[in-house]
Design an enzyme around this catalytic site. Structure first.
Site, mmCIF file in Angstrom:
data_model
loop_
_atom_site.group_PDB
_atom_site.id
_atom_site.type_symbol
_atom_site.label_atom_id
_atom_site.label_comp_id
_atom_site.label_asym_id
_atom_site.label_seq_id
_atom_site.Cartn_x
_atom_site.Cartn_y
_atom_site.Cartn_z
ATOM 1 N N GLY A 33 0.794 -1.221 0.000
ATOM 2 C CA GLY A 33 0.000 0.000 0.000
ATOM 3 C C GLY A 33 0.827 1.271 0.000
ATOM 4 O O GLY A 33 0.282 2.360 -0.177
ATOM 5 N N CYS A 242 -27.657 -10.322 -15.837
ATOM 6 C CA CYS A 242 -27.136 -9.970 -17.160
ATOM 7 C C CYS A 242 -28.140 -10.431 -18.222
ATOM 8 O O CYS A 242 -28.578 -11.583 -18.231
ATOM 9 C CB CYS A 242 -25.775 -10.624 -17.386
ATOM 10 S SG CYS A 242 -25.191 -10.461 -19.088
ATOM 11 N N CYS A 245 -26.212 -13.357 -20.397
ATOM 12 C CA CYS A 245 -25.779 -14.647 -19.831
ATOM 13 C C CYS A 245 -26.508 -15.006 -18.543
ATOM 14 O O CYS A 245 -26.326 -16.080 -18.007
ATOM 15 C CB CYS A 245 -24.277 -14.663 -19.601
ATOM 16 S SG CYS A 245 -23.764 -13.757 -18.132
ATOM 17 N N CYS A 267 -22.939 -7.973 -18.646
ATOM 18 C CA CYS A 267 -21.688 -8.040 -17.886
ATOM 19 C C CYS A 267 -20.674 -7.068 -18.480
ATOM 20 O O CYS A 267 -20.476 -7.044 -19.700
ATOM 21 C CB CYS A 267 -21.083 -9.440 -17.973
ATOM 22 S SG CYS A 267 -22.064 -10.730 -17.210
ATOM 23 N N CYS A 273 -18.819 -13.069 -19.606
ATOM 24 C CA CYS A 273 -20.141 -13.186 -20.204
ATOM 25 C C CYS A 273 -20.110 -14.231 -21.336
ATOM 26 O O CYS A 273 -20.964 -15.118 -21.404
ATOM 27 C CB CYS A 273 -20.575 -11.832 -20.750
ATOM 28 S SG CYS A 273 -22.333 -11.698 -21.099
#
Lengths: 311, 239, 267
Positions: A33, A242, A245, A267, A273
């Site tokens: 970080g 979605c 899909c 998606c 997808c």
């Protein structure tokens, strides 16, 4: 594997530069970080096109790597296509759209829906690496605040959101605490993806080209999104699946399909997808004209990609 | 133990000269070698012509003025030898002494902006740790007795008449019982009725065992209080 | 309380300042400053502009590093005395947002002008780990009321506040975390007289009620008289007179103090 362009060094950057960047990466991995300054190079792309991510990728990529590049979750946007082409040309590596096949994924705006494994590395392109910047414009002061873990202002921002909007309005680049020590900007991924960073089995590297900063989250590191007890961190949710899909666990993009208000929610991760559709999943609009047209377009783009990658 | 022979404040060899640096270093001697002992249950009236230094002495007893020589011994506590020299005490000790032991009613009320009269009067009690409600009740009772009408209590005393301000000041000085009280002309701007009320207050404090030192221009007040005179002569020592 | 108890402090001082000095180049801004400050005590520092008051305040609060001398602070619960300038910066910053507070003359220096009043008050608690929005907000609202700002201003930015309101908001932002010691630099400085009175009264009340120790720098002797238990008079970076507030103002000894006192216009 195609042959790299003989006129340039493998991976475009000279060996000295790659060593310098690798040193910065090692330091970044050692201090999760923490933003490590590095002597960023000029790249043959404008800032904002992923020059930071490209330098990181260029420094760690090897001839055996398989590279995936995504932009807004998709492999077929201009930026993704040109970065992929760039690396095919300067490193001669194989590229892919399949998340599972990739050893190295350079990304802008998304973490793939398909869970990544220990053998994979995710490289983020970062426009603004400093999470404290919006509260504190002075670089000397933000560095001191990081050094002293003086992070009160982060919650000031969240407080302000709740006071004005009733909730934390930040929906992407949502700040996280890494390893319990450094507050970090996760790059402009939707906060939907934040939980995927936590205790992840894969290595995450971040490159900011304009600000010349590198940072990292090593595997299995704690990444906690900042929040309040009575306003806990929440990811975006959709009250639908979605349209193509039928996935109910992925980040959805709204796609306008005609001039009379027709739209689909699909998606944002195009590989995910397509994979689900190939496995026989169907969304509510998969059989509609608009749905079929959209699916056709995506397949066509994928074919073009396959054809441009001779491997 | 508050017998009449119990000394409460003992000034020893006080001297005071003002040096006015802004006026060429002019020296104004006020008094020297002043000694004065005041006992519990006694009223002492500082006496002498104008300019003799009565006010200066009273302020020196309160440590408002710093003497050039001498001590202001103040009894503070129960034991026989519990004395503090106020003139040389560190500021914190001096303030604590003023809060608990040594009260002072100045001639004029120093107005605090915006603070209501009731709270101005209650403040010395609150400073001693008294609960605010109880302190205000005591303050209100005292203001009533001094004929300050209740409608004035929520107002800051800045706009009050001279007599009203003086009575507020007296109330502030008497609200917390303190064993020693210094009074600088507490009845100067009062009418007869109110004067008598203040005299009664002083007499009650005295009867309760307080030692009082005051400047009273009105001979009737001195008489009513059966005050012992302590006479200062101009620019010099006194008896 | 016996006389002996009165003269010997039960607790050691909160702040012990010894031989403090700071020069800018060849010019000494303050020199050879020593004093003790006890819990609940308000020390006024008076003097004209350029007398070194603000430099002293910044050296005391750790914002400036003195060239000479020490500032010892004793935390609550009988902790070890801390040499403020020998502390690592992180500890000093922590002290600054827990035990201490600093009130700037210009509230813009002490506030975040870009976020709401509530966020300004909530910052210290949040920096100290408060993570319950509802409670942070309730505390902020409570403090807003205590500094006499209407509760419907909680979500407004201080840019929309008057000077007096900003200064009161700054107080709330500092006092919310319950400091023991507050440094104030000309807290009534830039305000209109009518607004000053309100702030003074509020300050006086809060300082007494909370039992705060404070060092208040001011050039206004009326402010000093209302707020301070005792005064230090500074001239050319040195303390020329030091004593009970009413002693210093009513019976000034040093020529400079006499000049200061006699220069005040009587309204």
């Amino acid at each position: 594997m195609s042959q790299p362009d003989a006129g340039v060094t493998f991976g475009y950057l000279d060996e000295q530069t790659k060593r310098m960047i690798r040193r910065a990466l090692l330091k970044a991995v050692a201090i999760p970080g923490y933003q490590v300054p590095f002597a960023g190079r000029e790249m043959p792309l404008p800032y904002g096109w992923g020059t930071g991510g490209i330098q990181v990728t260029a420094s760690i990529i090897g001839p055996e790597d398989v590279l995936k590049v995504i932009d807004q979750g998709a492999d077929d946007t201009t930026n993704a296509v040109s970065i992929r082409r760039f690396f095919r040309r300067v490193a001669g590596v194989r590229t892919t759209e399949r998340t599972r096949e990739a050893t190295l994924i350079q990304t802008r705006h998304r973490i793939p829906e398909t869970p990544l494994g220990p053998g994979q590395i995710l490289v983020y392109q970062v426009p603004i690496p400093e999470p404290l910047r919006f509260m504190e414009p002075r670089e000397t002061e933000t560095r001191r605040m990081h050094a002293l873990a003086d992070y009160g202002v982060m919650h000031v921002k969240l407080y302000e959101d709740i006071a004005h909007y009733g909730r934390v309005a930040t929906s992407y680049d949502y700040p996280v605490m890494v390893n319990g020590r450094h507050v970090m900007a996760p790059s402009p991924i939707p906060k939907f993806d934040n939980p995927k960073m936590h205790d992840a089995p894969f290595l995450q590297l971040f490159g900011a080209g304009r600000e010349k900063r590198i940072y990292a989250v090593p595997p299995h590191t704690s990444v906690v999104s900042l929040d309040f007890e009575d306003h806990p961190f929440e990811v975006q949710g959709w009250d639908r699946v979605c349209d193509l899909c039928g996935a109910d666990d992925s980040y959805l993009d709204e796609v306008v399909t005609d001039d009379i208000g027709g739209r689909l929610f699909v998606c944002s991760d195009s590989d995910y997808c397509a994979g689900r559709r190939a496995d026989g999943h169907q969304g509510p609009a998969a059989a509609s004209a608009a749905g079929e047209a959209l699916a056709d377009t995506m397949e066509q783009v994928a074919r073009e990609h396959a054809s441009e990658d001779p491997a | 133990m508050t017998g009449p022979e119990r000394a409460m404040i003992r000034a020893e060899g006080l001297a005071k000269t003002f040096v006015l640096h802004t006026q060429g270093g002019a020296e104004i001697p006020v008094f020297r070698n002043v000694s004065l002992t005041v006992h519990a249950g006694e009223v002492v009236a500082l006496h002498g012509p104008s300019g003799a230094g009565k006010s200066t002495l009273l302020r020196t007893l309160y440590a408002n003025y710093r003497p050039d020589a001498g001590r202001v011994m103040v009894r503070h506590g129960e034991a026989e030898d519990d004395w503090v020299d106020l003139a040389s005490a560190p500021p914190r000790a001096a303030l604590a002494l003023r809060r608990r032991t040594l009260g002072h009613v100045s001639q004029f009320l120093r107005v605090i902006p915006r603070v209501p009269t009731l709270d101005v009067v209650a403040e010395p009690l609150v400073a001693l740790g008294e609960e605010v409600g109880a302190a205000r009740a005591r303050a209100g009772a005292l203001l009533s007795r001094l004929n300050i009408p209740e409608r004035l209590w929520p107002l800051a005393p800045a706009t009050f008449s001279g007599g009203e301000q003086q009575r507020v000041n007296v109330a502030r000085g008497f609200v917390a019982p303190r064993p020693i009280l210094l009074l600088d002309e507490p009845t100067a701007s009062l009418d007869l009725a109110n004067r008598d009320i203040v005299v009664a207050l002083i007499a009650e404090a005295c009867a309760a065992g307080a030692a009082l030192v005051g400047i009273f221009h009105d001979p009737a007040v001195r008489e009513a209080l059966d005050a012992r005179l302590f006479t200062l002569t101009a620019r010099d020592t006194c008896s | 309380m016996s006389a002996a108890a009165l003269m010997t402090e039960a607790d050691p001082p909160l702040l012990t300042v010894a031989g403090l000095g700071k020069a800018f180049g060849a010019r000494p801004a303050c020199a050879d400053i020593s004093f003790d400050l006890y819990a609940g005590e308000v020390l006024g520092v008076v003097g004209e502009s350029g007398s070194g008051k603000t430099t002293l305040l910044r050296c005391l609060s750790g914002g400036l590093t003195p060239d000479a001398g020490t500032v010892l602070y004793r935390p609550a619960e009988g902790g070890q005395a801390l040499d403020v300038h020998a502390l690592p910066e992180g500890r000093r910053r922590l002290l600054m947002r827990t035990d201490w507070g600093y009130v700037h003359q210009d509230p813009r220096d002490g506030l975040r002008m870009g976020v709401s009043a509530g966020a300004n008050i909530g910052e210290r608690p949040m920096a100290l780990g408060a993570r319950h929005y509802g409670r942070i907000r309730a505390d902020a609202a409570d403090w807003l009321a205590r500094v006499e700002i209407e509760s419907d201003r909680l979500d407004d930015r201080p840019t929309t506040f008057s000077g007096g309101m900003r200064q009161r908001l700054q107080l709330a932002r500092v006092l919310v975390s319950g400091p023991r010691l507050v440094f104030m630099d000309e807290p009534t400085g830039g305000l209109d007289v009518s607004v000053q009175a309100r702030l003074l009264d509020l300050l006086r009340d809060l300082v007494t009620r909370l039992g705060l120790a404070a060092v208040i720098v001011t050039h206004d002797l009326a402010v000093a008289r209302l707020l301070a238990h005792r005064l230090m008079v500074m001239k050319d970076g040195r303390v020329v007179e030091h004593g009970l507030t009413d002693q210093v103002l009513d019976d000034p000894h040093h020529p400079y103090t006499q000049l200061l006192v006699s220069s005040v216009l009587q309204a």
